[in-house]
Scaffold this motif. Structure first.
Motif, mmCIF file in Angstrom:
data_model
loop_
_atom_site.group_PDB
_atom_site.id
_atom_site.type_symbol
_atom_site.label_atom_id
_atom_site.label_comp_id
_atom_site.label_asym_id
_atom_site.label_seq_id
_atom_site.Cartn_x
_atom_site.Cartn_y
_atom_site.Cartn_z
ATOM 1 N N ALA A 100 20.192 -23.304 -37.011
ATOM 2 C CA ALA A 100 21.260 -23.047 -37.992
ATOM 3 C C ALA A 100 22.537 -22.641 -37.274
ATOM 4 O O ALA A 100 22.512 -21.860 -36.321
ATOM 5 C CB ALA A 100 20.832 -21.954 -38.962
ATOM 6 N N HIS A 112 28.050 -18.916 -38.839
ATOM 7 C CA HIS A 112 28.782 -18.880 -40.109
ATOM 8 C C HIS A 112 28.030 -19.622 -41.220
ATOM 9 O O HIS A 112 28.642 -20.161 -42.148
ATOM 10 C CB HIS A 112 30.203 -19.455 -39.958
ATOM 11 C CG HIS A 112 31.122 -18.587 -39.170
ATOM 12 N ND1 HIS A 112 32.451 -18.402 -39.489
ATOM 13 C CD2 HIS A 112 30.925 -17.841 -38.055
ATOM 14 C CE1 HIS A 112 33.020 -17.580 -38.611
ATOM 15 N NE2 HIS A 112 32.102 -17.232 -37.732
ATOM 16 N N THR A 113 26.702 -19.639 -41.137
ATOM 17 C CA THR A 113 25.903 -20.225 -42.208
ATOM 18 C C THR A 113 24.869 -19.201 -42.676
ATOM 19 O O THR A 113 24.508 -18.276 -41.950
ATOM 20 C CB THR A 113 25.172 -21.509 -41.762
ATOM 21 O OG1 THR A 113 24.229 -21.188 -40.727
ATOM 22 C CG2 THR A 113 26.160 -22.544 -41.251
#
Length: 434
Positions: free
Chosen positions: A401, A404-405
């Motif tokens: 991932a 900023h997710t």
């Protein structure tokens, strides 16, 4: 034949010998860093569970300040709103080196099922949202707290001073607020005592644990915001010949902006980006509005290219608008300069990086078009910013991932390397400059 040696070249040649004399201290630092791991993990998990947005990091700052005071450091709080600065004076006189960590989280609702996942909620710009350490700043704080404890235990052997900078609002401040590294510098964080060099690390979710990555020169891009307001003449949508259509003009400007990077920037030397992120016009489907406003971001890895793009946006927008009978107002707001690693400093400290992580685990990376406000420190003093691996070994980076997710995840086994890297960089720099 007469051979001239620059001061930098002579220093680089002397660096390995000077660092070799520091071996015993570095072995002790490595041992202490390993012993700190349980504390570092506990700090990181606590901070992850209790994230705070930029300029609101009061709980985080309190934990940091209490820890630094427990180590006997000189501590200053309330720097740039919520920042904390600790000063460790070594047992011998010498230069001053700074180590920096950022503290703030992001307005993102976490989706991970970690036992210490964030459940914090807030309202951001009028919208309800979660708060999450989705970029690893919790690990940066924990690693620097660990490095402070390690260095405090060897301070009698340090020929100089270490300044620990815990910075708020790296991700930016609310509209109308100052913050981040720029405000830290403005409030004198690099003075009293005056800093000679600054180091910082950033965990990376697509780099395997145990790895360090760096780049001399332009490592991360500058970031600027631009706004273009197109003024035309409104009309009924059925009679466009009565208008000076700002929507069509804006569309032409957007396409024209794409030629700046693709046709005017020498991309074989420097990457750059011009992205339009918003466009607002009109309120009804069959009405041609009188005005359009768009905004976007500019990224560059070279200050000269940055200025070239600024001029090209002005020229392109105004020229296209004029050709359509409209006018364009262009405003450009500089946000973050290029994160530029001082080349001599990077070369001097490369033996340290290789000794800390192993030569096979240290590599030069390509520049990235993300931005980092660590660059404000580098504008004032020589600085080196590098990346520490945070992805589990063997994982495909494409499956990790992104920063900023909501699913951002790190392998905590990489944090000890971060502690050791920060502490050893400080110790070796002081020895080299002593």
């Amino acid at each position: 034949m007469k051979i001239l040696y620059s001061a930098t070249a002579l220093l680089l040649a002397a660096a390995p010998a000077a660092l070799a004399q520091n071996t015993a201290l570095n072995v002790r630092i490595a041992t202490l860093a390993a012993q700190e791991e349980p504390k570092v993990l506990a700090w990181r998990r606590d901070l992850h569970e209790h994230p705070e947005l930029g300029n609101q990091e009061t709980r985080t700052a309190g934990i940091i300040a209490a820890h630094l005071r427990s180590l006997g450091l000189e501590v200053q709080t309330g720097v740039a709103r919520t920042g904390v600065v600790g000063v460790l004076r070594g047992g011998k006189p010498g230069p001053v080196v700074a180590l920096r960590a950022d503290m703030d989280a992001l307005p993102i609702t976490e989706t991970n099922s970690l036992p210490f996942a964030s459940k914090v909620k807030t309202t951001y710009l009028g919208q309800p949202v979660g708060v999450m350490h989705a970029c690893g700043h919790d690990t940066h704080v924990a690693m620097l707290m660990g490095a402070a404890e390690v260095l405090s235990q060897v301070k009698k052997d340090l020929p100089g001073t270490v300044k620990f900078i815990f910075q708020p609002a790296e991700e930016g401040s609310l509209p109308g607020e100052e913050g981040g590294a720029k405000l830290m510098v403005k409030e004198g964080v690099l003075t009293n005592p005056k800093v000679d060099a600054v180091f910082g690390v950033h965990v990376n979710a697509q780099t395997e644990v145990g790895m360090l990555r760096y780049r001399p020169g332009g490592e991360m891009a500058s970031s600027d915001r631009f706004t273009i307001k197109v003024h035309g003449k409104g009309a009924h949508g059925a009679y466009p010949w009565n208008s000076v259509d700002p929507v069509v003009t804006a569309a032409q400007i957007i396409m024209g902006l794409q030629t700046i990077v693709s046709r005017q920037v020498k991309l074989i030397d420097d990457a750059a980006v011009v992205t339009v992120g918003t466009i607002h016009a009109g309120v009804r489907y069959n009405v041609i509005p009188p005005d359009v406003e768009m905004s976007g971001t500019i990224r560059a890895l070279n200050p000269a290219v940055q200025k070239q793009i600024w001029a090209a946006i002005q020229r392109t927008a105004k020229g296209i608008a004029e050709s359509a009978g409209a006018t364009a107002e262009v405003s450009i707001e500089p946000y973050v300069p290029v994160t530029y690693n001082n080349e001599p400093l990077t070369a001097q400290m490369l033996p340290t990086l290789r000794a800390v992580a192993g030569a096979a685990n240290v590599s030069e990376q390509k520049a990235v078009t993300g931005a980092e406000d660590f660059s404000f420190y580098q504008e004032k003093v020589p600085g080196l910013f590098l990346f520490v691996g945070g992805m589990r070994k063997g994982q495909d980076p494409a499956t990790a991932a992104d920063h900023h997710t909501a699913g951002f995840m790190l392998d905590e086994s990489g944090l000890t390397l971060g502690v050791k890297t920060l502490a050893t960089l400080a110790a070796d720099y002081l020895v080299l400059k002593h």
